[in-house]
Design a protein around this motif. Structure first.
Motif, short mmCIF file in Angstrom:
data_model
loop_
_atom_site.label_atom_id
_atom_site.label_comp_id
_atom_site.label_asym_id
_atom_site.label_seq_id
_atom_site.Cartn_x
_atom_site.Cartn_y
_atom_site.Cartn_z
N ILE A 1 -19.52 -7.56 7.25
CA ILE A 1 -19.49 -7.96 5.84
C ILE A 1 -19.32 -9.46 5.71
O ILE A 1 -19.91 -10.10 4.84
N ALA A 2 -18.52 -10.05 6.62
CA ALA A 2 -18.33 -11.50 6.61
C ALA A 2 -19.64 -12.22 6.94
O ALA A 2 -19.92 -13.30 6.41
N ILE A 3 -20.46 -11.63 7.83
CA ILE A 3 -21.76 -12.22 8.15
C ILE A 3 -22.65 -12.25 6.91
O ILE A 3 -23.38 -13.22 6.68
N ILE A 4 -22.58 -11.19 6.12
CA ILE A 4 -23.35 -11.16 4.87
C ILE A 4 -22.91 -12.29 3.95
O ILE A 4 -23.73 -12.99 3.33
N ASP A 5 -21.60 -12.48 3.84
CA ASP A 5 -21.10 -13.58 3.02
C ASP A 5 -21.53 -14.93 3.58
O ASP A 5 -21.78 -15.88 2.84
N PHE A 6 -21.62 -15.01 4.91
CA PHE A 6 -22.10 -16.24 5.56
C PHE A 6 -23.55 -16.52 5.17
O PHE A 6 -23.91 -17.65 4.82
N ILE A 7 -24.38 -15.49 5.20
CA ILE A 7 -25.79 -15.63 4.79
C ILE A 7 -25.87 -16.08 3.33
O ILE A 7 -26.62 -16.98 2.97
N LEU A 8 -25.05 -15.42 2.49
CA LEU A 8 -25.04 -15.79 1.07
C LEU A 8 -24.63 -17.25 0.89
O LEU A 8 -25.20 -17.97 0.05
N GLY A 9 -23.66 -17.69 1.69
CA GLY A 9 -23.18 -19.07 1.57
C GLY A 9 -24.23 -20.09 1.95
O GLY A 9 -24.44 -21.08 1.24
N VAL A 10 -24.89 -19.85 3.08
CA VAL A 10 -25.91 -20.79 3.54
C VAL A 10 -27.07 -20.87 2.55
O VAL A 10 -27.52 -21.95 2.16
N VAL A 11 -27.52 -19.69 2.12
CA VAL A 11 -28.68 -19.65 1.21
C VAL A 11 -28.34 -20.26 -0.14
O VAL A 11 -29.06 -21.13 -0.65
N THR A 12 -27.24 -19.80 -0.75
CA THR A 12 -26.88 -20.31 -2.07
C THR A 12 -26.50 -21.78 -2.03
O THR A 12 -26.75 -22.52 -2.99
N GLY A 13 -25.90 -22.21 -0.91
CA GLY A 13 -25.53 -23.61 -0.77
C GLY A 13 -26.76 -24.52 -0.75
O GLY A 13 -26.85 -25.50 -1.49
N LEU A 14 -27.72 -24.18 0.12
CA LEU A 14 -28.93 -24.99 0.22
C LEU A 14 -29.76 -24.91 -1.06
O LEU A 14 -30.34 -25.91 -1.50
N THR A 15 -29.80 -23.72 -1.66
CA THR A 15 -30.56 -23.57 -2.90
C THR A 15 -29.91 -24.34 -4.03
O THR A 15 -30.59 -25.01 -4.83
N GLY A 16 -28.56 -24.24 -4.11
CA GLY A 16 -27.86 -25.00 -5.15
C GLY A 16 -28.04 -26.50 -4.98
O GLY A 16 -28.20 -27.25 -5.95
N LEU A 17 -28.05 -26.95 -3.72
CA LEU A 17 -28.23 -28.37 -3.43
C LEU A 17 -29.59 -28.86 -3.90
O LEU A 17 -29.73 -29.98 -4.39
N SER A 18 -30.60 -27.99 -3.77
CA SER A 18 -31.96 -28.40 -4.12
C SER A 18 -32.36 -28.06 -5.55
O SER A 18 -33.44 -28.45 -5.99
N SER A 19 -31.51 -27.32 -6.28
CA SER A 19 -31.90 -26.86 -7.62
C SER A 19 -32.20 -28.02 -8.57
O SER A 19 -33.13 -27.95 -9.38
#
Length: 461
Positions: free
Chosen positions: A169-187
């Protein structure tokens, strides 16, 4: 060939949702700004459309825009409350017998339809109030909570050891963090370089690809193992739906039922504060004295999403030296400190520094879900995550509605009040978690108890 990995679906869905959320908020904010007065946004400007001088008429105008944007967000969330609750509960409860893919597919269809509507809305400059209708219709297919709940149940189905559940479950949160972080940075750059129409179109394409992957490539072992189920009438199926959720508590021992209720209360109260305060950050950053533009908002979103990554690393390290419940305490108290710092952030530097204490903000969500999955049998995971998703949908809409209402009422005299309130409200899950500890939570012994009960049931048959 069928695939057993749901992580690509989570990756694609997280990217689309992380891009849509700030885009939709800023699109509505700009439309309200332009329709409220005779001021227009400059899309290629390097500064924010924000006035810091309190004696200026524009300062009072932007406060009115803040209030209207907050109230419109409130109306959107309320419009999807009832259909979202019903669809989430029905889809996830039935996933124990009919597979986890159905709620994933339907919620993806709903997200795709809503995103396409956003494209049309921005392209033809239709009244932005029509967003309320799309939210209402899309909620019937299930929302992101439905999708995420089905993914978690899919993952728990494959995990045999309790520590494996926490890490997975923590790995899923890790994936969410990387994706949302990079996406938020580029939004912000998406808005500046492509505009809203093309940015929404990219999200729609990603959701379409995700729908294809889930429909044609993702395997569903739960459905295959339940293919021999007897067909029931619609009335019997609906009755059985609530019966399974009722039996989740009915079959539990006294201690198990107490822990189950306390854990559900803890995860929902924490979720209530986190989700309720999340959309306020963008409005807070757009307002004086920060006056951030879309690029700085992207940086802020990326820093906020970094908590997914740091939370994963924290869980991975802490799991070797402490129990889940202690990790949850760390996450709650550090988040409380972050909320208090944000309330008094008046400069860009202070706002960035205030993101620091949020490093472990996702830890409680991951470990509490893992703890919940450990106190029920493998055949009850769908009903459990249906309860969690149902309560998260209800609590999430209520939280966003309440927090937006409070923010619109207090933004004129103290914009940071909502974050101070959030810090105080986090004492509730902390006290509840202490009560769980006091009742004698024992991970290893509790897992053994569940296994013994399952073995006893199998022998009785």
């Amino acid at each position: 060939m069928k695939i057993l990995f749901v992580e690509p679906a989570i990756f694609l869905s997280a990217f689309a949702m992380a891009l849509i959320s700030p885009l939709a908020t800023q699109y509505v904010y700009r439309r309200i700004w332009e329709e409220t007065g005779n001021y227009s946004f400059s899309f290629d400007s390097n500064i924010s459309e924000c006035e810091k001088n309190k004696s200026s008429p524009i300062f009072a105008f932007q406060k009115e825009v803040q209030r209207k944007a907050s109230l419109f967000s409130l109306q959107m969330d309320i419009s999807g409350l009832i259909p979202g609750l019903v669809s989430t509960f029905i889809l996830l409860s039935n996933s124990d017998h009919y597979g986890r893919k159905l709620p994933m597919i339907l919620s993806s269809v709903g997200g795709l339809a809503t995103t396409i509507w956003l494209c049309l809305l921005s392209y033809f400059a239709l009244p932005f109030q029509l967003l309320i209708a799309s939210t209402f219709i899309g909620a019937f297919c299930g929302n992101y909570t439905t999708f995420f709940g089905a993914c978690l149940a899919y993952i728990v189905d494959q995990c045999k050891e309790h520590k494996q559940k926490t890490i997975r479950i923590a790995i899923i949160d890790f994936i969410l963090g990387v994706v949302t972080g990079l996406t938020g940075l580029s939004s912000g750059y998406f808005i500046r370089e492509l505009g809203f129409v093309w940015s929404f179109s990219i999200s729609a394409v990603v959701l379409a690809v995700n729908l294809i992957y889930i429909s044609f490539f993702l395997s569903d072992p739960m459905r295959e193992s339940s293919s021999q189920n007897v067909t029931m009438s619609c009335g019997e199926g609906f009755k059985n739906l609530f019966y399974r959720t009722y039996m989740l508590f009915k079959n539990a021992s006294g201690k198990q039922r107490t822990l189950l209720c306390l854990l559900l209360f803890t995860v929902i109260t924490y979720y209530f504060v986190i989700i309720g305060s999340a959309p306020i950050f963008i409005l807070y950053e757009l307002d004086s004295p920060l006056c951030w533009n879309e690029v700085f908002i992207g940086y802020g979103s990326a820093l906020g999403s970094a908590s997914f990554l740091t939370s994963f690393l924290g869980i991975w390290v802490f799991s070797y030296c402490m129990e889940d419940i202690h990790m949850a305490f760390i996450g709650i108290f550090t988040t409380m400190a972050g909320m208090a710092m944000t309330a008094f952030a008046r400069t860009t530097l202070m706002m960035f520094l205030a993101r620091g204490p949020f490093l472990f903000a996702i830890v409680p969500m991951s470990v509490l879900r893992s703890m919940l999955s450990k106190v029920v049998r493998s055949t009850e995971q769908g009903a459990l995550f249906a309860c969690i998703a149902f309560l998260e949908t209800l609590g999430g809409v209520a939280a966003v509605s309440i927090f937006n209402g409070i923010y619109s009422a207090t933004v004129a005299w103290f914009p940071g009040f909502i974050f101070l309130l959030s810090a105080g409200l986090l004492l509730i899950p902390a006290i509840s978690l202490w009560a769980i500890r006091y009742t004698g939570w024992d991970e290893g012994g509790y897992i053994l108890l569940i296994q013994e009960e399952s073995s006893q049931e199998a022998s009785d048959r």
